[in-house]
Design an enzyme around this catalytic site. Structure first.
Site, PDB file in Angstrom:
ATOM      1  N   CYS A   1       3.199  -1.230   2.328  1.00  0.00           N
ATOM      2  CA  CYS A   1       3.279  -0.120   3.427  1.00  0.00           C
ATOM      3  C   CYS A   1       3.410  -0.594   4.805  1.00  0.00           C
ATOM      4  O   CYS A   1       2.690  -1.547   5.179  1.00  0.00           O
ATOM      5  CB  CYS A   1       1.889   0.597   3.432  1.00  0.00           C
ATOM      6  SG  CYS A   1       2.002   2.268   4.597  1.00  0.00           S
TER       7      CYS A   1
ATOM      8  N   HIS B   1       5.137   7.910  -1.855  1.00  0.00           N
ATOM      9  CA  HIS B   1       4.406   7.271  -0.837  1.00  0.00           C
ATOM     10  C   HIS B   1       4.496   8.017   0.433  1.00  0.00           C
ATOM     11  O   HIS B   1       3.614   8.181   1.263  1.00  0.00           O
ATOM     12  CB  HIS B   1       4.729   5.795  -1.034  1.00  0.00           C
ATOM     13  CG  HIS B   1       4.054   4.939   0.055  1.00  0.00           C
ATOM     14  ND1 HIS B   1       3.112   4.015  -0.416  1.00  0.00           N
ATOM     15  CD2 HIS B   1       4.238   4.939   1.283  1.00  0.00           C
ATOM     16  CE1 HIS B   1       2.855   3.357   0.868  1.00  0.00           C
ATOM     17  NE2 HIS B   1       3.519   3.915   1.699  1.00  0.00           N
ATOM     18  N   GLU B   2       5.743   8.222   0.939  1.00  0.00           N
ATOM     19  CA  GLU B   2       6.055   8.795   2.143  1.00  0.00           C
ATOM     20  C   GLU B   2       5.590  10.265   2.248  1.00  0.00           C
ATOM     21  O   GLU B   2       4.954  10.548   3.348  1.00  0.00           O
ATOM     22  CB  GLU B   2       7.570   8.696   2.596  1.00  0.00           C
ATOM     23  CG  GLU B   2       8.267   7.149   2.729  1.00  0.00           C
ATOM     24  CD  GLU B   2       7.381   6.245   3.206  1.00  0.00           C
ATOM     25  OE1 GLU B   2       6.626   6.811   4.657  1.00  0.00           O
ATOM     26  OE2 GLU B   2       7.554   5.267   3.078  1.00  0.00           O
TER      27      GLU B   2
ATOM     28  N   HIS C   1       1.889  10.241   3.117  1.00  0.00           N
ATOM     29  CA  HIS C   1       1.951  10.144   4.879  1.00  0.00           C
ATOM     30  C   HIS C   1       1.790  11.269   5.205  1.00  0.00           C
ATOM     31  O   HIS C   1       1.036  11.740   6.387  1.00  0.00           O
ATOM     32  CB  HIS C   1       2.774   9.441   5.412  1.00  0.00           C
ATOM     33  CG  HIS C   1       2.566   7.600   5.118  1.00  0.00           C
ATOM     34  ND1 HIS C   1       1.392   7.056   5.782  1.00  0.00           N
ATOM     35  CD2 HIS C   1       3.360   6.642   4.502  1.00  0.00           C
ATOM     36  CE1 HIS C   1       1.610   5.808   5.643  1.00  0.00           C
ATOM     37  NE2 HIS C   1       2.460   5.604   4.710  1.00  0.00           N
TER      38      HIS C   1
END
Length: 186
Positions: free
Chosen positions: A101, A143-144, A147
């Site tokens: 990351c 993963h994004e 966020h």
């Protein structure tokens, strides 16, 4: 053109806060004329730091948007700009794989995620898109998306695994700096 974007500190509160729905009217207050300019700046910043995904809150922008891809070994260079992304469904089949990351540079953790996801998002032209993602592109999207939801990948492992990864990262950074290698953001 808008200012250069910089990664914010991993302890910044905006990384732990879900991002509200994106509206085009938000762009001007953050110095962008349109979605395409923001998209271009996000891809430029992602590449500068050596990533394959970057969410606006990682650079201090409270905008529900991320970019991913633009790497020759990832779906033949596919680029995605995702505004207001949503994961509609995910496969029961999961895969464990090492992830990194940009917020936590040099930290790599084995994370288990669904192999496939069906997603919806608006692109840089404001058009609604649907994607059936599999493998690495699916992992990066997830993963994004974490966020956007105010979640960090370091929360998905035990404290012991995270501490071991931090020690290794510290050693790797120390070795590179000893060789005189400049590391952006570190």
């Amino acid at each position: 053109m808008s200012k250069d974007l910089q990664l914010i500190e991993p302890t910044h509160p905006s990384l732990l806060t879900p991002i509200p729905k994106f509206e085009d009217s938000m762009l001007k207050e953050h110095g962008f004329k349109d979605r395409k300019e923001l998209t271009e700046k996000m891809f430029e910043t992602m590449k500068k730091y050596g990533g394959i995904g970057l969410t606006c809150n990682q650079v201090g922008l409270p905008l529900n948007m991320f970019v991913l891809g633009d790497h020759p070994q990832l779906e033949n260079g596919l680029k995605m700009a995702c505004f207001n992304p949503v994961i509609i469904s995910s496969s029961e089949e999961t895969l464990a794989f090492k992830e990194g990351c940009l917020t936590f540079q040099f930290i790599f953790l084995t994370i288990t995620r669904p192999r496939k996801v069906v997603v919806k998002y608006e692109d840089e032209n404001g058009n609604l898109q649907e994607g059936h993602l599999d493998g690495m592109i699916s992992r990066v999207f997830q993963h994004e998306y974490d966020h956007v939801e105010g979640k960090l990948f370091v929360e998905k492992v035990s404290k012991m695994k995270l501490d071991m990864a931090k020690k290794k990262a510290y050693k790797d950074i120390k070795k590179l700096k000893a060789k005189g290698i400049d590391i952006p953001g570190v």
